[in-house]
Structure formats: structure tokens, C-alpha cells
Design a protein around this motif. Structure first.
Motif, mmCIF file in Angstrom:
data_model
loop_
_atom_site.group_PDB
_atom_site.id
_atom_site.type_symbol
_atom_site.label_atom_id
_atom_site.label_comp_id
_atom_site.label_asym_id
_atom_site.label_seq_id
_atom_site.Cartn_x
_atom_site.Cartn_y
_atom_site.Cartn_z
ATOM 1 N N ALA A 15 0.832 -1.211 0.000
ATOM 2 C CA ALA A 15 0.000 0.000 0.000
ATOM 3 C C ALA A 15 0.863 1.256 0.000
ATOM 4 C CB ALA A 15 -0.932 -0.009 1.203
ATOM 5 N N ASP A 19 0.949 4.090 -2.830
ATOM 6 C CA ASP A 19 0.750 5.508 -2.536
ATOM 7 C C ASP A 19 1.926 6.346 -3.047
ATOM 8 O OD1 ASP A 19 -1.643 4.878 -1.308
ATOM 9 O OD2 ASP A 19 -0.867 5.121 0.744
ATOM 10 N N GLN A 22 1.581 6.779 -6.805
ATOM 11 C CA GLN A 22 0.574 7.802 -7.114
ATOM 12 C C GLN A 22 1.121 9.207 -6.866
ATOM 13 O OE1 GLN A 22 -2.894 6.809 -4.809
ATOM 14 N NE2 GLN A 22 -3.634 5.333 -6.324
ATOM 15 N N ALA A 23 1.816 9.395 -5.755
ATOM 16 C CA ALA A 23 2.365 10.713 -5.427
ATOM 17 C C ALA A 23 3.431 11.131 -6.437
ATOM 18 C CB ALA A 23 2.936 10.715 -4.011
ATOM 19 N N GLN A 59 4.851 14.662 1.386
ATOM 20 C CA GLN A 59 4.121 13.395 1.404
ATOM 21 C C GLN A 59 5.047 12.238 1.038
ATOM 22 O OE1 GLN A 59 0.812 13.240 -1.326
ATOM 23 N NE2 GLN A 59 0.287 11.149 -0.770
ATOM 24 N N LEU A 63 6.009 8.979 3.278
ATOM 25 C CA LEU A 63 5.793 7.626 2.769
ATOM 26 C C LEU A 63 7.089 6.834 2.718
ATOM 27 C CD1 LEU A 63 3.233 8.401 -0.073
ATOM 28 C CD2 LEU A 63 2.799 7.027 1.987
#
Length: 148
Positions: A15, A19, A22-23, A59, A63
Motif C-alpha cells: 500500500a 501511494d 501515485q504521489a 508526502q 511515505l
């Protein structure tokens, strides 16, 4: 470690990598929008791109800290997720190139602006109008270039 916990850690790592992907994809789009704003000299869009870029970078840092912690706790899962991590790294390298390209455009424009200011202030040929910290050199004052 029981199988349930191991499965949860595997899922958590997957996950986090999803993420991150995507970022990074969003960051690439923001960098492309930033270039378009530079090309059209749209200061509002440029400001929005800068703000969004900073948010995405924060972000991504968060992550990545999560990814590193999960990889430390579950090395086997990290090894299994190598291809997903490679895709993230590859996309980050692309973002780095986009950012360098945008920085080059900003640097060129800054040089042009400095040269124009030098001409307007009557100090064409002098090396810099501003010092390293951004302060205006005191000796650079407007001068009369011609009188009628």
C-alpha cells in the motif's frame, strides 16, 4: 512472527509503495504544469504548482519513512517488492529531470531580468545587481541616461 501479521506487513508495504507511485505520478504532472506556467509566464499557476510540489515532496518523504520502517521489519516483503520500488525510483528520476529543466528556465529568465535591470540602471557590464543573499547593491542607483 505469525502468518497473519506477516501478511498485514506485506499488505502495508504494498500500500505504501502504491501511494508513493501515485504521489510521484502527481509530482510529474505538477512539474509539467509548472513548465507550462513558466512558458506562459502565468505567475498564479506557477505559485500553485510550487505549493503543490512542496506538499507532494513532504508526502513522499513521509511515505518513504514508512517504507523504510516496514522494509526493516519485514526484509522478505521488501525483497518481494523490489520491482514496485524500482518503478517508483525510475519515476522519481524522471521528476528530477523535469525539475532540473524547469530550474534551467528559471535561471535563464533570472539572467535576462538581471541584464535588463543593469541596462535600466545604467550599470550594464557590471557583474551583478544583487548579492548572494538577495540584497540590492547600494552603489546601483538609477542614473539619468539622457536629457532633453
Amino acid at each position: 512472527m505469525n502468518r497473519q501479521l506477516q501478511h498485514e506487513l506485506d499488505d502495508a508495504l504494498a500500500a505504501v509503495l502504491g501511494d508513493m507511485q501515485q504521489a510521484v505520478d502527481q509530482l510529474a504532472r505538477v512539474l509539467e504544469a509548472e513548465r507550462a506556467a513558466l512558458d506562459t509566464r502565468d505567475s498564479d499557476a506557477l505559485g500553485q504548482a510550487g505549493t503543490r510540489k512542496q506538499t507532494l515532496m513532504l508526502q513522499l518523504e513521509q511515505l518513504d519513512a514508512e517504507r523504510q520502517q516496514l522494509a526493516f521489519e519485514q526484509p522478505a516483503a521488501a525483497a518481494a517488492a523490489t520491482s514496485a520500488w524500482s518503478r517508483v525510483v525510475q519515476r522519481l528520476q524522471y521528476c528530477h529531470l523535469l525539475n532540473q529543466r524547469n530550474g534551467s528556465v528559471v535561471s535563464q529568465r533570472l539572467g535576462q531580468t538581471r541584464r535588463a535591470l543593469a541596462v535600466l540602471t545604467g550599470h550594464a557590464g557590471e557583474s551583478e545587481l544583487y548579492g548572494r543573499s538577495g540584497e540590492l547593491h547600494a552603489s546601483l542607483r538609477s542614473q539619468v541616461l539622457a536629457a532633453v
